[in-house]
Write an enzyme that holds these catalytic residues in place. Structure first.
Site, PDB file in Angstrom:
ATOM      1  N   ASN A  82      35.885  40.768  39.362  1.00 44.15           N
ATOM      2  CA  ASN A  82      36.578  39.620  39.948  1.00 44.15           C
ATOM      3  C   ASN A  82      37.491  39.003  38.887  1.00 44.15           C
ATOM      4  OD1 ASN A  82      37.346  37.232  41.161  1.00 44.15           O
ATOM      5  ND2 ASN A  82      35.291  36.313  41.165  1.00 44.15           N
ATOM      6  N   TRP A  83      38.779  39.198  39.049  1.00 41.95           N
ATOM      7  CA  TRP A  83      39.738  38.713  38.030  1.00 41.95           C
ATOM      8  C   TRP A  83      40.021  37.215  38.161  1.00 41.95           C
ATOM      9  CZ3 TRP A  83      44.195  42.954  37.834  1.00 41.95           C
ATOM     10  CH2 TRP A  83      43.614  44.204  37.539  1.00 41.95           C
ATOM     11  N   LYS A  84      39.572  36.605  39.229  1.00 45.72           N
ATOM     12  CA  LYS A  84      39.807  35.164  39.466  1.00 45.72           C
ATOM     13  C   LYS A  84      41.302  34.826  39.298  1.00 45.72           C
ATOM     14  CE  LYS A  84      35.073  34.286  38.164  1.00 45.72           C
ATOM     15  NZ  LYS A  84      34.079  33.381  37.624  1.00 45.72           N
ATOM     16  N   HIS A 130      32.192  32.682  47.272  1.00 43.50           N
ATOM     17  CA  HIS A 130      31.989  32.552  45.826  1.00 43.50           C
ATOM     18  C   HIS A 130      31.694  31.086  45.510  1.00 43.50           C
ATOM     19  CE1 HIS A 130      32.670  32.507  41.545  1.00 43.50           C
ATOM     20  NE2 HIS A 130      32.531  33.826  41.555  1.00 43.50           N
ATOM     21  N   GLU A 176      32.620  29.189  43.250  1.00 40.92           N
ATOM     22  CA  GLU A 176      33.801  28.380  42.888  1.00 40.92           C
ATOM     23  C   GLU A 176      34.523  27.906  44.148  1.00 40.92           C
ATOM     24  OE1 GLU A 176      35.520  31.242  40.220  1.00 40.92           O
ATOM     25  OE2 GLU A 176      33.902  30.845  38.799  1.00 40.92           O
ATOM     26  N   GLU A 227      24.454  35.372  42.548  1.00 40.52           N
ATOM     27  CA  GLU A 227      25.071  34.812  41.350  1.00 40.52           C
ATOM     28  C   GLU A 227      24.514  33.419  41.090  1.00 40.52           C
ATOM     29  OE1 GLU A 227      29.131  36.709  40.481  1.00 40.52           O
ATOM     30  OE2 GLU A 227      29.488  35.158  41.967  1.00 40.52           O
ATOM     31  N   GLY A 230      30.131  32.268  34.134  1.00 38.98           N
ATOM     32  CA  GLY A 230      31.085  31.805  33.124  1.00 38.98           C
ATOM     33  C   GLY A 230      30.455  31.011  31.986  1.00 38.98           C
ATOM     34  N   SER A 268      27.818  36.212  34.007  1.00 38.96           N
ATOM     35  CA  SER A 268      27.823  36.599  32.590  1.00 38.96           C
ATOM     36  C   SER A 268      27.365  38.034  32.335  1.00 38.96           C
ATOM     37  CB  SER A 268      27.000  35.598  31.765  1.00 38.96           C
ATOM     38  OG  SER A 268      27.578  34.307  31.865  1.00 38.96           O
ATOM     39  N   GLY A 286      32.809  38.962  36.163  1.00 37.15           N
ATOM     40  CA  GLY A 286      33.957  38.063  36.053  1.00 37.15           C
ATOM     41  C   GLY A 286      34.710  38.328  34.763  1.00 37.15           C
TER      42      GLY A 286
HETATM   43  P1  PGA Z   1      31.330  35.727  34.934  1.00 40.14           P
HETATM   44  O1  PGA Z   1      31.747  35.480  36.463  1.00 40.14           O
HETATM   45  O2  PGA Z   1      30.987  37.187  34.792  1.00 40.14           O
HETATM   46  O3  PGA Z   1      32.522  35.346  34.129  1.00 40.14           O
HETATM   47  O4  PGA Z   1      30.129  34.867  34.678  1.00 40.14           O
HETATM   48  C1  PGA Z   1      31.058  36.096  37.511  1.00 40.14           C
HETATM   49  C2  PGA Z   1      31.620  35.672  38.847  1.00 40.14           C
HETATM   50  O5  PGA Z   1      32.028  34.509  38.981  1.00 40.14           O
HETATM   51  O6  PGA Z   1      31.686  36.474  39.798  1.00 40.14           O
END
Ligand code: PGA
Length: 249
Positions: free
Chosen positions: A9-11, A94, A96, A166, A172, A212, A233
């Site tokens: 997931n490149w966000k 997600h 976020e 998650e 993150g 992470s 991520g």
């Molecule tokens: P992260 O993000 O690997 O940077 O913790 C994971 C995600 O949000 O899917």
């Protein structure tokens, strides 16, 4: 045995040029043909990435979509549009989006049904907050999200849904769940799926772990019985790290 799925997931990262560079590097460095790989670039880079993926086994996914096919929804992207980009998967729910964009379980449920109607596989993200874990309410939170997001799907529909566990406190933060903590929740998710859809369907659902994930912890997470893949991520933004995770899977 099920094929594992590794998702990146490149966000909100990578301009078009940076995205093309990353995808070209991934095409060279990913050598493991025994796992499925899907990347989720930002929408602005999707067309370019899609054409660079032609002939590659790396699949394309969208980070989000609206549940309507078209209409007056300024700033939104529809399932028809992501289908047009040859997306096989879409991330739904997600944390976020739940937290920063107020997405409710009800909206997520609509998005999942819409994706399924368009033959796009939804990856439903669920997870507990730090407070829920600290107060012993992890399972309650997980079950609530599952029942409200997918509780009314049919068994056949469920065959095309992927779940990503998650934990919010691991996204993150650099703090991943230990393989044992993750496995405990994955096994519980499988139990809830059994109650909702029966044993056979539940056993076939891919449950990914996210939060992470990096080359140093990916392998041990993947060795757990109910962990069928990873949602990565930050480490997916670097070709070497992501390729390492895939090649060691
Ligand atoms: P992260 O993000 O690997 O940077 O913790 C994971 C995600 O949000 O899917």
């Amino acid at each position: 045995m099920m094929r594992k799925l590794i998702a990146g997931n490149w966000k909100m990262h990578k301009t078009r040029k940076e995205a093309i560079d990353l995808v070209n590097r991934l095409k060279i460095s990913i050598k493991n043909e025994n796992v499925d790989v899907v990347i989720f670039p930002p929408f602005t880079a999707m067309s370019a990435v899609s054409s660079f993926l032609d002939g590659s086994s790396i699949m394309l996914g969208a980070q989000n979509m609206h549940y309507e096919d078209d209409g007056a929804f300024t700033g939104e992207i529809s399932p028809l549009m992501i289908k047009d980009m040859k997306c096989t998967y879409v991330l739904v729910g997600h944390s976020e989006r739940r937290i920063k964009f107020n997405e409710s379980n009800e909206i997520i449920n609509k998005k999942i049904k819409s994706a399924l109607e368009h033959i796009i596989k939804p990856i439903l993200c669920i997870g507990e907050s730090q407070e829920e874990r600290a107060s012993g309410r992890t399972k309650e939170a997980i079950e609530h999200q599952l029942r409200n997001c997918i509780g009314d799907l049919t068994k056949t529909e469920m065959q095309s849904v992927v779940i990503a566990y998650e934990p919010l406190w691991a996204i993150g933060t650099g703090l991943n769940a230990t393989p044992q903590q993750a496995e405990e929740v994955h096994a519980f998710i499988r139990e809830v799926l059994k109650q909702l859809f029966g044993e056979k369907t539940a056993d076939d659902v891919l449950i990914l772990y996210g939060g992470s994930v990096k080359p140093a912890n990916a392998k041990e997470l993947l060795m757990q019985k109910d962990i069928n893949g990873l949602l990565v991520g930050s480490a997916s933004l670097d070709a070497d790290s992501f390729a390492k995770i895939v090649n060691n899977a």
